[in-house]
Design a protein around this motif. Structure first.
Motif, short mmCIF file in Angstrom:
data_model
loop_
_atom_site.label_atom_id
_atom_site.label_comp_id
_atom_site.label_asym_id
_atom_site.label_seq_id
_atom_site.Cartn_x
_atom_site.Cartn_y
_atom_site.Cartn_z
N ILE A 34 0.85 -1.19 0.00
CA ILE A 34 0.00 0.00 0.00
C ILE A 34 0.89 1.24 0.00
O ILE A 34 1.89 1.31 0.72
N LYS A 35 0.55 2.23 -0.80
CA LYS A 35 1.38 3.43 -0.91
C LYS A 35 1.44 4.20 0.40
O LYS A 35 0.53 4.12 1.24
N ASP A 36 2.54 4.94 0.58
CA ASP A 36 2.69 5.78 1.77
C ASP A 36 1.65 6.91 1.74
O ASP A 36 1.28 7.41 0.68
N ILE A 37 1.22 7.33 2.93
CA ILE A 37 0.21 8.38 3.04
C ILE A 37 0.86 9.62 3.67
O ILE A 37 1.42 9.54 4.76
N PRO A 38 0.81 10.78 3.01
CA PRO A 38 1.39 12.00 3.59
C PRO A 38 0.57 12.49 4.78
O PRO A 38 -0.63 12.27 4.86
N ILE A 39 1.25 13.15 5.71
CA ILE A 39 0.59 13.72 6.90
C ILE A 39 0.59 15.24 6.77
O ILE A 39 1.64 15.85 6.59
N GLY A 40 -0.57 15.85 6.87
CA GLY A 40 -0.67 17.30 6.84
C GLY A 40 -0.41 17.89 8.21
O GLY A 40 -0.77 17.30 9.24
N GLY A 41 0.24 19.06 8.24
CA GLY A 41 0.63 19.67 9.51
C GLY A 41 -0.52 19.87 10.48
O GLY A 41 -0.38 19.62 11.68
N GLN A 42 -1.69 20.30 9.97
CA GLN A 42 -2.81 20.58 10.86
C GLN A 42 -3.46 19.32 11.40
O GLN A 42 -4.28 19.39 12.32
N TYR A 43 -3.10 18.16 10.84
CA TYR A 43 -3.73 16.90 11.27
C TYR A 43 -2.82 16.08 12.19
O TYR A 43 -3.23 15.05 12.72
N LYS A 44 -1.57 16.53 12.38
CA LYS A 44 -0.61 15.74 13.15
C LYS A 44 -1.05 15.51 14.59
O LYS A 44 -0.97 14.40 15.11
N ALA A 45 -1.49 16.59 15.24
CA ALA A 45 -1.82 16.49 16.66
C ALA A 45 -2.89 15.43 16.92
O ALA A 45 -2.78 14.62 17.84
N GLU A 46 -3.94 15.43 16.11
CA GLU A 46 -5.01 14.45 16.30
C GLU A 46 -4.53 13.04 15.97
O GLU A 46 -4.91 12.07 16.64
N LEU A 47 -3.68 12.91 14.95
CA LEU A 47 -3.12 11.60 14.61
C LEU A 47 -2.31 11.05 15.77
O LEU A 47 -2.48 9.89 16.17
N TYR A 48 -1.43 11.87 16.35
CA TYR A 48 -0.61 11.42 17.46
C TYR A 48 -1.48 11.08 18.67
O TYR A 48 -1.22 10.12 19.40
N ARG A 49 -2.50 11.90 18.90
CA ARG A 49 -3.40 11.64 20.02
C ARG A 49 -4.10 10.30 19.84
O ARG A 49 -4.21 9.50 20.77
N ARG A 50 -4.58 10.06 18.61
CA ARG A 50 -5.28 8.80 18.34
C ARG A 50 -4.37 7.59 18.53
O ARG A 50 -4.82 6.53 18.99
N LEU A 51 -3.10 7.75 18.17
CA LEU A 51 -2.16 6.65 18.27
C LEU A 51 -1.51 6.55 19.65
O LEU A 51 -0.78 5.60 19.93
N GLY A 52 -1.77 7.55 20.51
CA GLY A 52 -1.17 7.55 21.83
C GLY A 52 0.30 7.89 21.80
O GLY A 52 1.08 7.46 22.66
N ILE A 53 0.71 8.72 20.81
CA ILE A 53 2.11 9.11 20.67
C ILE A 53 2.26 10.55 21.13
O ILE A 53 1.49 11.42 20.71
N SER A 54 3.27 10.82 21.94
CA SER A 54 3.56 12.19 22.34
C SER A 54 4.11 12.95 21.15
O SER A 54 4.94 12.42 20.39
N SER A 55 3.67 14.20 20.97
CA SER A 55 4.14 15.00 19.84
C SER A 55 5.64 15.23 19.90
O SER A 55 6.29 15.47 18.90
N GLY A 56 6.21 15.14 21.11
CA GLY A 56 7.64 15.34 21.24
C GLY A 56 8.45 14.13 20.77
O GLY A 56 9.67 14.22 20.58
N GLU A 57 7.77 13.01 20.54
CA GLU A 57 8.49 11.79 20.14
C GLU A 57 8.79 11.76 18.64
O GLU A 57 9.61 10.98 18.19
N ILE A 58 8.08 12.61 17.87
CA ILE A 58 8.25 12.61 16.42
C ILE A 58 8.51 14.02 15.97
O ILE A 58 7.78 14.94 16.32
N SER A 59 9.55 14.19 15.19
CA SER A 59 9.88 15.54 14.70
C SER A 59 9.04 15.90 13.51
O SER A 59 8.47 15.05 12.87
#
Length: 237
Positions: free
Chosen positions: A212-237
């Motif tokens: 399956i092709k890679d999916i780009p992440i938009g800047g305004q959607y990062k916070a909700e994506l990390y929240r959904r995955l349980g990832i701290s925003s500080g863990e990913i640059s």
């Protein structure tokens, strides 16, 4: 919480309505507009549940604007003109509030909206599939067979286990229909992804399982994506 907007070209009437709305705890005001046409982009995103709208306005009247909408939120007409009442109810307008009005009258209208929205939630069937229109066929597509959905102007492409489907429609409408699911999330302006098929996530894209092709992440959607995955925003640059 009920997301709402105000459309009224009269500054004093607009100010009064906004003030009254601020007193009602479960109303969230997303925007205030002098023209119905200015409100159209926000309504088209499918995030507005309730519209407080004047009738007699420049460019397009409130009645004509409501008629133009393919899929409309609940409408409450707030106007000083009683002559449109019959036509409004024929359009299934939720309520018709005459100016001037007090908080008690507005609260009565909001209670109608609250009851109707709750009933709609209760009556929604629990399901784990989308209906895909392919020519004359209505295809039942289980959620666990959908990889991602991509917008392309007036069309959307749905990538599935079986094949890719191209359909007329808006990504925002599909996003709304999938809003209660656990696995689907809009991660970029043009993409909704099934996170069950996500393998790794970095700051700019989601690498998917298999081919399956890679999916780009938009800047305004990062916070909700990390929240959904349980990832701290500080863990990913």
């Amino acid at each position: 919480m009920i997301n709402c907007i105000v459309i009224d070209d009269e500054p004093l009437a607009q100010e009064n309505l906004v003030n009254q709305i601020s007193k009602i705890p479960d109303l969230k005001l997303l925007g205030v507009f002098d023209s119905a046409l200015d409100a159209l982009p926000l309504i088209s995103k499918g995030k507005v549940a309730l519209v407080f709208c004047d009738i007699q306005m420049p460019d397009i009247s409130g009645v004509s604007f409501l008629k133009s909408l393919k899929k409309s939120p609940l409408f409450i007409f707030v106007t000083g003109d009683p002559n449109y009442a019959i036509e409004s109810y024929e359009l299934d307008v939720l309520d018709y509030v005459l100016k001037p009005f007090g908080i008690d009258r507005l609260l009565k209208s909001v209670n109608k909206a609250r009851a109707l929205l709750e009933a709609q939630k209760t009556n929604l069937p629990d399901r784990d599939f989308l209906i895909i229109k392919d020519r004359s066929l209505n295809i039942i597509m289980p959620y666990n067979e959908i990889f991602f959905i991509k917008s392309d102007k007036d069309y959307v492409k749905m990538s599935t286990v079986e094949k890719d489907y191209i359909m007329y429609g808006r990504l925002s409408e599909i996003e709304e229909s999938l809003s209660s699911t656990r696995q689907f999330l809009r991660v970029q302006k043009s993409y909704i992804v099934n996170l069950d098929f996500a393998k790794t996530v970095d700051g700019s894209c989601i690498k998917m399982k298999g081919n399956i092709k890679d999916i780009p992440i938009g800047g305004q959607y990062k916070a909700e994506l990390y929240r959904r995955l349980g990832i701290s925003s500080g863990e990913i640059s």
